[in-house]
Design an enzyme around this catalytic site. Sequence first.
Site, PDB file in Angstrom:
ATOM      1  N   CYS A 382       0.831  -1.203   0.000  1.00  0.00           N
ATOM      2  CA  CYS A 382       0.000   0.000   0.000  1.00  0.00           C
ATOM      3  C   CYS A 382       0.868   1.256   0.000  1.00  0.00           C
ATOM      4  CB  CYS A 382      -0.998  -0.052   1.160  1.00  0.00           C
ATOM      5  SG  CYS A 382      -2.440   0.969   0.839  1.00  0.00           S
ATOM      6  N   HIS A 508      -3.528  -5.134   0.575  1.00  0.00           N
ATOM      7  CA  HIS A 508      -2.917  -5.654   1.806  1.00  0.00           C
ATOM      8  C   HIS A 508      -2.969  -7.188   1.810  1.00  0.00           C
ATOM      9  CE1 HIS A 508      -2.441  -1.888   4.097  1.00  0.00           C
ATOM     10  NE2 HIS A 508      -3.461  -1.480   3.356  1.00  0.00           N
ATOM     11  N   GLU A 510      -1.407  -9.238   3.574  1.00  0.00           N
ATOM     12  CA  GLU A 510      -1.232  -9.846   4.909  1.00  0.00           C
ATOM     13  C   GLU A 510      -2.544 -10.370   5.493  1.00  0.00           C
ATOM     14  OE1 GLU A 510      -0.860  -6.638   4.145  1.00  0.00           O
ATOM     15  OE2 GLU A 510      -1.420  -5.265   5.765  1.00  0.00           O
TER      16      GLU A 510
HETATM   17  N1  GLN Z   1      -2.154   6.688   3.027  1.00  0.00           N
HETATM   18  C1  GLN Z   1      -2.271   5.974   1.796  1.00  0.00           C
HETATM   19  C2  GLN Z   1      -3.644   6.127   1.178  1.00  0.00           C
HETATM   20  O1  GLN Z   1      -4.583   6.493   1.833  1.00  0.00           O
HETATM   21  C3  GLN Z   1      -1.939   4.514   1.979  1.00  0.00           C
HETATM   22  C4  GLN Z   1      -2.876   3.784   2.871  1.00  0.00           C
HETATM   23  C5  GLN Z   1      -2.334   2.461   3.338  1.00  0.00           C
HETATM   24  O2  GLN Z   1      -1.132   2.237   3.312  1.00  0.00           O
HETATM   25  N2  GLN Z   1      -3.185   1.600   3.814  1.00  0.00           N
HETATM   26  O3  GLN Z   1      -3.827   5.884   0.004  1.00  0.00           O
END
Ligand code: GLN
Length: 550
Positions: A382, A508, A510
């Site tokens: 992310c 994600h 994970e």
């Molecule tokens: N802050 C970033 C976004 O909102 C990444 C979010 C994250 O890593 N879950 O796109």
Amino acid sequence: MPKFIFVTGGVVSALGKGIASASIGYLLESRGISVTMLKCDPYLNVDPGTMSPIQHGEVFVTDDGAETDLDLGHYERFIDRELRENNNITTGQIYDTIIKKERRGDYLGGTVQVVPHVTNEIKERIIKLAQDTGVDVVIAEIGGTVGDIESLPFLEAIRQMRLDLGTDDTLFIHLTLVPYIKTAGELKTKPTQHSVRALRDIGIQPDILMCRTERELGLELKQKIALFCNVEIAAVIDARDVDSIYEVPLRFHEDGLDGIVISKLKLEADAVDLSAMETVVERIYNPKHRVKIAVCGKYINLKDAYKSISEAFLHAGAENDARVELAWIDVEDIEREESAGRILAGMDGILVPGGFGERGIEGKIASVGYARQNGVPYFGICLGMHCAVIEYARNVCGLAEAHSTEFAPDTPDPVIALLPELQSVVNMGGTMRLGGYDCRLLAGSRAQEAYAGDVARERHRHRYEYNNKYRELLESKGLVSTGVYAKADLVEMVEIADHPWFVACQFHPEFKSRPGRAHPLFREFVHAALGHSESEREKDEPAEGVRVAG
Ligand code: GLN
């Protein structure tokens, strides 16, 4: 109608009620009894999505896009079923529903009260979950500790459910602490007695006690606890500390927990087979190899903030026969040192996890740069993908001021930017791109190789996206887009082909890793880290036939 197990906690918090509940779920599932799980959180937030990970730990995202308590992660990992929004209820949600009903006039002039309105709303949600899922047993964990003001309505609701449904269909399990007092050289049962008394005061007599302890309870103490707390001796379960959470269900089984649950609820069960978990535990405890992986983040003071990532590494380590040592790197230290190398030297792999906000962002970008330039396996998740794109744009494509508009709204090169649909959103809660999406994988990429398939379904939680305006440039310079959400043409994965292992994803992964079935990207990342560690060792060894003086 399914049966219900209610798990409460006493004496102190942090006794591992989530793991204990998940372990009960695992044992029942492994005996052929289908289970779903519910976490009841007594706080007033509607969901944990708006809470700081440093306070509350990780926000676990379900496939249907709910931001939930991290215990749902334990549940999914243990019972291996996908959970949904209605597997987590909070006081905030209950009150939100009731107040909306009240404003609509649904209560027809009645006074709206905790009993029966709040308790009815809780009961309805528990029953609805049971009906919607059609499982044999619902295990509901009540957050907090007996004696807390905020969890009272939940306890009252489950007390009423015993009255409504009877003893064959409801079971109360209470997790307590039996502390070892060093100076006396003894385990003490008094806190457990007090905790059970507090529970009885509100009308709940536990059927089973799970006693968290650092020493074996032994028959004598079990007899004492049984007598004072009014439970059968066989229903006093030794919940001893163990080194891996995956050993917990195995020990519970040894102490007869599943047997007693099954007999009390009059369930039909298959013979037990725990061999899959036994193998996982054996691999976690006795690995042949070792790798060191840096997790470069900023919520490192609370390990729970990256719970699913730590678990995914355990699973991936077990499958690679390796102990994965995680070095939790505060990216602000990298910024202070003005050198990623001094802090990251000697690491076999570098991961930049998800995150929000500007603090530490340059340290994260520098970590990516170090991994890219030194051929150290890199895995970005992310925000870790955003950093990879920014780093590449700045240092390989020559866009020195490239950034994400999350941190630099006026950057001349917004390589990561907000989707137009999200630009007018003002509320913080539940307004991100959330939940499961299909990602189409590029043939021949590391991603496709890892997944051994052409499509991966993965969960998202972010606002900002890869900006397609820069795709041609980034790709021509070697940052290949290897995963795409086809319906909206959004880049979900990037890789550098010309690097030992450099993979970053917008989602994600994970959340979907399981013991015994590690997530493919974590598995391959650990594999690459092992390869790196091996080649570094070879570099250090003198070439054959050369003698080293000294
Ligand atoms: N802050 C970033 C976004 O909102 C990444 C979010 C994250 O890593 N879950 O796109």
